[in-house]
Design a protein around this motif. Structure first.
Motif, mmCIF file in Angstrom:
data_model
loop_
_atom_site.group_PDB
_atom_site.id
_atom_site.type_symbol
_atom_site.label_atom_id
_atom_site.label_comp_id
_atom_site.label_asym_id
_atom_site.label_seq_id
_atom_site.Cartn_x
_atom_site.Cartn_y
_atom_site.Cartn_z
ATOM 1 N N ALA A 151 10.172 12.412 12.342
ATOM 2 C CA ALA A 151 10.301 11.264 13.252
ATOM 3 C C ALA A 151 10.104 11.704 14.700
ATOM 4 C CB ALA A 151 11.663 10.597 13.067
ATOM 5 N N ASP A 152 10.668 12.863 15.056
ATOM 6 C CA ASP A 152 10.478 13.380 16.416
ATOM 7 C C ASP A 152 8.996 13.650 16.684
ATOM 8 O OD1 ASP A 152 13.149 13.253 17.037
ATOM 9 O OD2 ASP A 152 13.541 15.404 16.706
ATOM 10 N N GLY A 153 8.310 14.233 15.726
ATOM 11 C CA GLY A 153 6.876 14.490 15.876
ATOM 12 C C GLY A 153 6.086 13.201 16.049
ATOM 13 N N GLU A 154 6.417 12.187 15.280
ATOM 14 C CA GLU A 154 5.739 10.889 15.412
ATOM 15 C C GLU A 154 6.021 10.269 16.780
ATOM 16 O OE1 GLU A 154 3.578 9.069 13.442
ATOM 17 O OE2 GLU A 154 3.419 10.982 12.397
ATOM 18 N N ASN A 155 7.264 10.374 17.253
ATOM 19 C CA ASN A 155 7.600 9.832 18.578
ATOM 20 C C ASN A 155 6.834 10.555 19.681
ATOM 21 O OD1 ASN A 155 9.373 7.935 17.561
ATOM 22 N ND2 ASN A 155 11.176 9.217 17.824
ATOM 23 N N ILE A 156 6.733 11.873 19.579
ATOM 24 C CA ILE A 156 5.992 12.652 20.580
ATOM 25 C C ILE A 156 4.520 12.262 20.554
ATOM 26 C CG2 ILE A 156 5.176 14.981 21.115
ATOM 27 C CD1 ILE A 156 7.995 15.966 20.217
ATOM 28 N N ARG A 157 3.942 12.127 19.365
ATOM 29 C CA ARG A 157 2.540 11.733 19.230
ATOM 30 C C ARG A 157 2.309 10.340 19.821
ATOM 31 N NH1 ARG A 157 -0.220 8.531 16.369
ATOM 32 N NH2 ARG A 157 1.467 7.979 14.995
#
Length: 173
Positions: free
Chosen positions: A47-53
């Motif tokens: 989820a953190d990776g998706e938010n950063i992207r």
């Protein structure tokens, strides 16, 4: 026979000293708990990776949308000056010239603030195909492939060529 008797009698001291080995159910429960923790950590990282992207995509979209904002802000006073010049009832040649000079100063300041730099080669300078575009080769009393005259200034934004300077160059003797 005495050996058999020693084996049959449980030794309470030996049982207390050895730790109890977990049962298969306890091992399974422990492993499932660790698996659940790891799955939760994985899902949070995903989820953190998706938010950063997603944030990065939004930042890029905003950068594209507002890339000229600074330049536009610098150009508004230039437009205001030109419009003000057109509202003058009875302009004189001197007042028009003064107004154009002031407007040109504003425009130069806007270019400077936004790192828009003139490419204005001097006569005799070596032709640089990365900054100059030769449109004619003329006979001249100077070294071949040097600039004879500038027909139009070029411009660079930072270190990137926006428009090459249009020049004529000296012909080989």
């Amino acid at each position: 026979m005495q050996d058999q008797e020693n084996q049959a009698i449980p030794n309470p001291q030996a049982d207390a000293a050895a730790p109890a080995e977990p049962t298969l159910e306890e091992q399974l429960a422990s492993t499932e708990a660790r698996l659940a923790e790891m799955h939760d950590a994985f899902m949070r990282a995903k989820a953190d990776g998706e938010n950063i992207r997603r944030r990065a995509q939004e930042d890029v979209a905003k950068a594209h949308k507002f890339a000229v904002e600074s330049f536009a802000e610098a150009m508004v006073p230039v437009k205001d000056s030109l419009e003000a010049a057109l509202t003058v009832e009875a302009p004189t040649i001197e007042s028009l010239k003064e107004g154009v000079e002031m407007t040109l100063k504003q425009l130069n300041a806007a270019f400077e603030r936004n790192r828009l730099v003139e490419v204005l080669p001097v006569q005799g300078e070596k032709l640089d195909p990365m900054k100059h575009q030769a449109v004619a080769v003329v006979p001249a009393e100077q070294e071949a492939n040097t600039i004879v005259s500038v027909l139009q200034k070029g411009y660079m934004i930072a270190d990137r060529l926006l428009r090459p300077a249009i020049v004529t160059t000296a012909q080989a003797k």
